[in-house]
Design an enzyme around this catalytic site. Structure first.
Site, PDB file in Angstrom:
ATOM      1  N   THR A 120      52.039 -36.582 -22.719  1.00 37.29           N
ATOM      2  CA  THR A 120      53.257 -37.234 -22.406  1.00 37.29           C
ATOM      3  C   THR A 120      54.561 -36.362 -22.532  1.00 37.29           C
ATOM      4  OG1 THR A 120      54.692 -39.006 -22.554  1.00 37.29           O
ATOM      5  CG2 THR A 120      53.510 -38.590 -24.653  1.00 37.29           C
ATOM      6  N   TYR A 145      55.332 -43.959 -30.089  1.00 34.01           N
ATOM      7  CA  TYR A 145      54.460 -43.619 -28.750  1.00 34.01           C
ATOM      8  C   TYR A 145      54.335 -42.014 -28.881  1.00 34.01           C
ATOM      9  CZ  TYR A 145      53.295 -42.473 -24.109  1.00 34.01           C
ATOM     10  OH  TYR A 145      52.642 -41.623 -22.884  1.00 34.01           O
TER      11      TYR A 145
END
Length: 330
Positions: A120, A145
């Site tokens: 990501t 995250y």
């Protein structure tokens, strides 16, 4: 013996996983979907085979890799909502980090050494002072995250010399859109991504769309992101699998999948209103924790290493495909 044309897609019933399975099938690969359906959908399984199982089940993963003659693994199975990770971080570390350790142990036991990892742009943290994010920047996530994905990248790096791992970490920017033929699209439960939320407002399923933060250091004060059509992301995975099939030596390679162009929240809202032809209420609210101001990719490495570039990621194509998919589902 592992066969590089046999691909295990862990989390293949999810949004990006389902589109990638379709793209791999179109490219002539044999695919096995492995999913526990905590976030995926049975009707989005397009593989040649399906194994229902959990990421933590190392024994089942090992058995699947061996029985199916898997040569390459694509790992999508993760919790992804950055804001929720700030509120409840432990499940993100348990699934995203410990779950990946389980998968790596299974791969090592089965003698499978080629991995495409779903990473990501959140590993870069808040880098608004940089116009484009390049893979050589230090990892500096600002939420659990992103932290969990950065931890996995560190683990993959350590497995190169120790176990002969050949890994590509595809750092996604904002996945968006839907399959142009309507076979799959975005339908998280609950939905947290901007474009489907705005579309729900246009459909009358929400009474308003909220813009979280209007005072960021961006041109219009709202967050800026690099939106990539999910079919372009799927093509990036096919390119990564092909690259690994020819990779001469163990290595860890992070690669951005982005367009190099950022769009603000306001621009997305305006595009949905224009393409849908529907007006809806927009509410300006305060910032959410863990949201970087701007994330835009430098896409040069994807071009140079994988021969990949986004072809369907203009905002009109993204919103039009997402709108048609949502309307067809009712």
């Amino acid at each position: 013996m592992p066969d590089n044309t046999n691909v295990l897609i862990v989390g293949g019933a999810g949004y990006i996983g389902s589109h990638t399975t379709l793209a791999l099938a179109d490219a002539g690969f044999t695919t096995t979907v492995y999913d526990n359906f905590s976030g995926g959908h049975r009707d989005a399984c397009f593989g040649d085979a399906l194994v229902e199982g959990d990421l933590a089940d190392t024994a089942l993963l090992t058995q699947t890799l061996q029985a199916r003659g898997i040569g390459t693994v694509i790992h999508f199975a993760a919790l992804i909502e950055a804001g929720q990770s700030v509120i409840t971080p432990l499940p993100f570390y348990e699934n995203n980090v410990a779950g990946t350790l389980s998968l790596l142990q299974a791969m090592n036991a089965a003698g499978v050494h080629k991995l495409v990892f779903s990473s990501t742009a959140a590993v870069y943290g808040n880098s608004v002072d940089r116009p484009l994010l390049h893979e050589t920047l230090p990892r500096a996530p600002i939420n659990p995250y992103g932290d969990s994905k950065a931890m996995v990248e560190t683990i993959l790096e350590s497995c190169v010399a120790a176990y002969g791992l050949q890994a590509i970490a595809l750092r996604y920017f904002n996945a968006s859109g839907a399959d142009a033929a309507g076979r799959s699209g975005e339908r998280h439960d609950p939905e947290t991504h901007l474009i489907p939320l705005v579309i729900e407002a246009a459909q009358g399923k929400r009474d308003a769309i909220h813009i979280y933060g209007t005072d960021y250091d961006t041109p219009d004060g709202t967050c800026v992101r690099d939106y990539v059509h999910v079919s372009d992301l799927a093509a990036g995975h096919v390119a990564a699998v092909r690259h690994l099939a020819q990779a001469p030596a163990p290595a860890f390679t992070p690669i951005n999948l982005g367009t190099g162009t950022g769009l603000s929240v306001r621009q997305i809202v305006d595009a949905v209103q224009r393409i849908s032809g529907r007006a809806f209420r927009v509410v300006e609210s305060g910032r959410r924790p863990g949201d970087p101001a701007s994330l835009v990719a430098d896409p040069a490495a994807a071009r140079d290493v994988l021969g990949w570039a986004a072809k369907h990621s203009d905002i009109d194509t993204i919103v039009t495909d997402a709108w048609h998919y949502a309307q067809a589902r009712g």
